[in-house]
Motif scaffolding. Structure first.
Motif, PDB file in Angstrom:
ATOM      1  N   GLU A  69       0.897  -1.204  -0.184  1.00 51.33           N
ATOM      2  CA  GLU A  69      -0.023   0.085  -0.072  1.00 51.33           C
ATOM      3  C   GLU A  69       0.823   1.480  -0.057  1.00 51.33           C
ATOM      4  O   GLU A  69       0.577   2.338  -0.620  1.00 51.33           O
ATOM      5  N   GLU A  70       2.034   1.147   0.885  1.00 47.65           N
ATOM      6  CA  GLU A  70       2.795   2.339   0.873  1.00 47.65           C
ATOM      7  C   GLU A  70       3.494   2.648  -0.355  1.00 47.65           C
ATOM      8  O   GLU A  70       3.691   3.793  -1.033  1.00 47.65           O
ATOM      9  N   ILE A  71       4.225   1.597  -1.154  1.00 48.35           N
ATOM     10  CA  ILE A  71       4.650   1.696  -2.518  1.00 48.35           C
ATOM     11  C   ILE A  71       3.771   2.141  -3.397  1.00 48.35           C
ATOM     12  O   ILE A  71       3.900   3.065  -4.510  1.00 48.35           O
ATOM     13  N   LEU A  72       2.407   1.660  -3.683  1.00 51.05           N
ATOM     14  CA  LEU A  72       1.584   1.907  -4.691  1.00 51.05           C
ATOM     15  C   LEU A  72       0.492   3.182  -4.636  1.00 51.05           C
ATOM     16  O   LEU A  72       0.206   3.588  -5.465  1.00 51.05           O
ATOM     17  N   GLY A  73       0.628   3.813  -3.246  1.00 50.60           N
ATOM     18  CA  GLY A  73      -0.161   4.794  -2.922  1.00 50.60           C
ATOM     19  C   GLY A  73       0.572   5.970  -3.133  1.00 50.60           C
ATOM     20  O   GLY A  73       1.770   6.204  -3.283  1.00 50.60           O
ATOM     21  N   PRO A  74      -0.118   7.317  -2.962  1.00 48.44           N
ATOM     22  CA  PRO A  74       0.471   8.359  -2.844  1.00 48.44           C
ATOM     23  C   PRO A  74       1.215   8.722  -1.473  1.00 48.44           C
ATOM     24  O   PRO A  74       0.862   8.369  -0.504  1.00 48.44           O
ATOM     25  N   THR A  75       2.697   9.051  -1.597  1.00 50.47           N
ATOM     26  CA  THR A  75       2.935   9.202  -0.401  1.00 50.47           C
ATOM     27  C   THR A  75       4.228  10.333  -0.604  1.00 50.47           C
ATOM     28  O   THR A  75       4.753  10.653  -1.787  1.00 50.47           O
ATOM     29  N   THR A  76       4.728  10.803   0.736  1.00 51.12           N
ATOM     30  CA  THR A  76       5.813  11.506   0.541  1.00 51.12           C
ATOM     31  C   THR A  76       7.073  11.280   0.744  1.00 51.12           C
ATOM     32  O   THR A  76       8.258  11.936   0.677  1.00 51.12           O
ATOM     33  N   ILE A  77       7.378   9.883   0.788  1.00 51.11           N
ATOM     34  CA  ILE A  77       8.610   9.081   1.228  1.00 51.11           C
ATOM     35  C   ILE A  77       9.110   9.099  -0.238  1.00 51.11           C
ATOM     36  O   ILE A  77       8.367   8.531  -1.048  1.00 51.11           O
ATOM     37  N   PRO A  78      10.373   9.529  -0.572  1.00 49.79           N
ATOM     38  CA  PRO A  78      10.819   9.006  -1.647  1.00 49.79           C
ATOM     39  C   PRO A  78      10.877   7.468  -2.212  1.00 49.79           C
ATOM     40  O   PRO A  78      11.447   6.729  -1.345  1.00 49.79           O
ATOM     41  N   MET A  79      10.434   7.420  -3.499  1.00 51.49           N
ATOM     42  CA  MET A  79      10.436   6.306  -3.974  1.00 51.49           C
ATOM     43  C   MET A  79      11.831   5.282  -3.871  1.00 51.49           C
ATOM     44  O   MET A  79      11.910   4.084  -3.511  1.00 51.49           O
ATOM     45  N   PRO A  80      12.890   5.833  -4.036  1.00 54.99           N
ATOM     46  CA  PRO A  80      14.239   5.168  -3.970  1.00 54.99           C
ATOM     47  C   PRO A  80      14.205   4.731  -2.591  1.00 54.99           C
ATOM     48  O   PRO A  80      14.989   3.500  -2.428  1.00 54.99           O
ATOM     49  N   LEU A  81      13.918   5.153  -1.556  1.00 55.30           N
ATOM     50  CA  LEU A  81      14.027   4.790  -0.291  1.00 55.30           C
ATOM     51  C   LEU A  81      12.937   3.481   0.157  1.00 55.30           C
ATOM     52  O   LEU A  81      13.420   2.537   0.567  1.00 55.30           O
ATOM     53  N   LEU A  82      11.727   3.637  -0.453  1.00 52.59           N
ATOM     54  CA  LEU A  82      10.983   2.508  -0.479  1.00 52.59           C
ATOM     55  C   LEU A  82      11.289   1.425  -1.188  1.00 52.59           C
ATOM     56  O   LEU A  82      11.152   0.363  -0.752  1.00 52.59           O
ATOM     57  N   VAL A  83      12.002   1.427  -2.567  1.00 49.91           N
ATOM     58  CA  VAL A  83      12.473   0.568  -3.144  1.00 49.91           C
ATOM     59  C   VAL A  83      13.391  -0.421  -2.358  1.00 49.91           C
ATOM     60  O   VAL A  83      13.589  -1.667  -2.276  1.00 49.91           O
ATOM     61  N   ARG A  84      14.545   0.413  -1.459  1.00 44.67           N
ATOM     62  CA  ARG A  84      15.322  -0.255  -0.783  1.00 44.67           C
ATOM     63  C   ARG A  84      14.755  -0.985   0.691  1.00 44.67           C
ATOM     64  O   ARG A  84      15.286  -2.101   0.674  1.00 44.67           O
ATOM     65  N   ILE A  85      13.669  -0.658   0.915  1.00 43.54           N
ATOM     66  CA  ILE A  85      12.937  -1.240   2.102  1.00 43.54           C
ATOM     67  C   ILE A  85      12.312  -2.584   1.572  1.00 43.54           C
ATOM     68  O   ILE A  85      12.490  -3.538   2.023  1.00 43.54           O
ATOM     69  N   LEU A  86      11.911  -2.241   0.468  1.00 45.40           N
ATOM     70  CA  LEU A  86      11.123  -3.498  -0.197  1.00 45.40           C
ATOM     71  C   LEU A  86      12.266  -4.534  -0.656  1.00 45.40           C
ATOM     72  O   LEU A  86      12.119  -5.688  -0.439  1.00 45.40           O
ATOM     73  N   ASN A  87      13.383  -4.182  -1.096  1.00 39.22           N
ATOM     74  CA  ASN A  87      14.403  -5.286  -1.407  1.00 39.22           C
ATOM     75  C   ASN A  87      14.971  -5.956  -0.148  1.00 39.22           C
ATOM     76  O   ASN A  87      15.391  -7.060  -0.039  1.00 39.22           O
ATOM     77  N   PHE A  88      14.960  -4.988   0.967  1.00 39.90           N
ATOM     78  CA  PHE A  88      15.355  -5.686   2.434  1.00 39.90           C
ATOM     79  C   PHE A  88      14.408  -6.800   2.773  1.00 39.90           C
ATOM     80  O   PHE A  88      14.836  -7.858   2.981  1.00 39.90           O
ATOM     81  N   CYS A  89      13.075  -6.459   2.441  1.00 36.32           N
ATOM     82  CA  CYS A  89      12.228  -7.441   2.685  1.00 36.32           C
ATOM     83  C   CYS A  89      12.193  -8.566   2.141  1.00 36.32           C
ATOM     84  O   CYS A  89      12.200  -9.809   2.333  1.00 36.32           O
ATOM     85  N   ARG A  90      12.523  -8.403   0.690  1.00 38.76           N
ATOM     86  CA  ARG A  90      12.606  -9.503  -0.093  1.00 38.76           C
ATOM     87  C   ARG A  90      13.979 -10.383   0.096  1.00 38.76           C
ATOM     88  O   ARG A  90      13.703 -11.814   0.136  1.00 38.76           O
ATOM     89  N   SER A  91      14.858  -9.871   0.553  1.00 38.01           N
ATOM     90  CA  SER A  91      16.005 -10.586   0.786  1.00 38.01           C
ATOM     91  C   SER A  91      15.951 -11.281   2.292  1.00 38.01           C
ATOM     92  O   SER A  91      16.405 -12.519   2.780  1.00 38.01           O
ATOM     93  N   THR A  92      15.102 -10.726   3.226  1.00 39.50           N
ATOM     94  CA  THR A  92      14.590 -11.350   4.381  1.00 39.50           C
ATOM     95  C   THR A  92      13.835 -12.663   4.143  1.00 39.50           C
ATOM     96  O   THR A  92      14.135 -13.547   4.792  1.00 39.50           O
ATOM     97  N   GLU A  93      12.890 -12.535   3.172  1.00 40.09           N
ATOM     98  CA  GLU A  93      12.042 -13.728   2.705  1.00 40.09           C
ATOM     99  C   GLU A  93      12.809 -14.873   2.123  1.00 40.09           C
ATOM    100  O   GLU A  93      12.601 -15.981   2.553  1.00 40.09           O
ATOM    101  N   THR A  94      13.931 -14.572   1.425  1.00 39.85           N
ATOM    102  CA  THR A  94      14.847 -15.695   0.851  1.00 39.85           C
ATOM    103  C   THR A  94      15.890 -16.103   1.995  1.00 39.85           C
ATOM    104  O   THR A  94      15.769 -17.417   2.157  1.00 39.85           O
ATOM    105  N   ILE A  95      16.224 -15.314   2.912  1.00 40.30           N
ATOM    106  CA  ILE A  95      17.416 -15.906   4.047  1.00 40.30           C
ATOM    107  C   ILE A  95      16.604 -16.676   5.022  1.00 40.30           C
ATOM    108  O   ILE A  95      17.030 -17.660   5.442  1.00 40.30           O
ATOM    109  N   CYS A  96      15.432 -16.086   5.641  1.00 37.27           N
ATOM    110  CA  CYS A  96      14.904 -16.749   6.650  1.00 37.27           C
ATOM    111  C   CYS A  96      13.821 -17.498   6.243  1.00 37.27           C
ATOM    112  O   CYS A  96      12.535 -17.229   6.412  1.00 37.27           O
ATOM    113  N   THR A  97      13.896 -18.597   5.529  1.00 37.26           N
ATOM    114  CA  THR A  97      12.969 -19.487   5.292  1.00 37.26           C
ATOM    115  C   THR A  97      12.804 -20.480   6.327  1.00 37.26           C
ATOM    116  O   THR A  97      13.217 -20.388   7.476  1.00 37.26           O
ATOM    117  N   ASP A  98      11.764 -21.439   6.122  1.00 36.64           N
ATOM    118  CA  ASP A  98      11.848 -22.558   7.020  1.00 36.64           C
ATOM    119  C   ASP A  98      12.868 -23.116   7.750  1.00 36.64           C
ATOM    120  O   ASP A  98      12.849 -23.673   8.664  1.00 36.64           O
TER     121      ASP A  98
END
Length: 115
Positions: A61-90
């Motif tokens: 919602e934060e990435i797709l909606g209107p926000t005052t946070i710069p998109m490059p920062l949001l992309v870095r947070i998204l990539n951090f979460c993606r890496s967490t999903e990969t590293i912290c599997t079952d």
């Protein structure tokens, strides 16, 4: 950032549950949910996965909606979460590095895709 922290912590707790099961002093979301709700491991993991899904929805919602946070920062947070999903599997590739994680690192650093 709050949703990213939730995803990281809960994914790590699910992956670490088996490793930390024998240690009584370790705080773990799975163990706490099982104790507080007198439920099984499977039910606790199901509930925690729902919390992780809700955190992903917050990020989306934060990435797709209107926000005052710069998109490059949001992309870095998204990539951090993606890496967490990969590293912290079952199998938790963070605590106990298995062959899958070694293959990921090899693909990323040794055999990258050239654009």
């Amino acid at each position: 950032m709050k949703a990213a922290c939730v995803i990281g912590r809960l994914k790590d707790d699910i992956g670490d549950y088996e490793v930390e099961h024998d240690r009584e002093y370790v705080a773990n979301a799975v163990k706490c949910y099982m104790k507080d709700n007198a439920s099984s491991k499977e039910k606790a993991i199901e509930k925690i996965c729902k919390l992780i899904d809700d955190a992903w929805m917050d990020i989306t919602e934060e990435i797709l909606g209107p926000t005052t946070i710069p998109m490059p920062l949001l992309v870095r947070i998204l990539n951090f979460c993606r890496s967490t999903e990969t590293i912290c599997t079952d199998s938790n590739n963070y605590t106990v590095i298995g062959q899958a994680m070694k293959d990921y690192i090899k693909m990323l650093l040794i055999e990258p895709i050239h654009v």
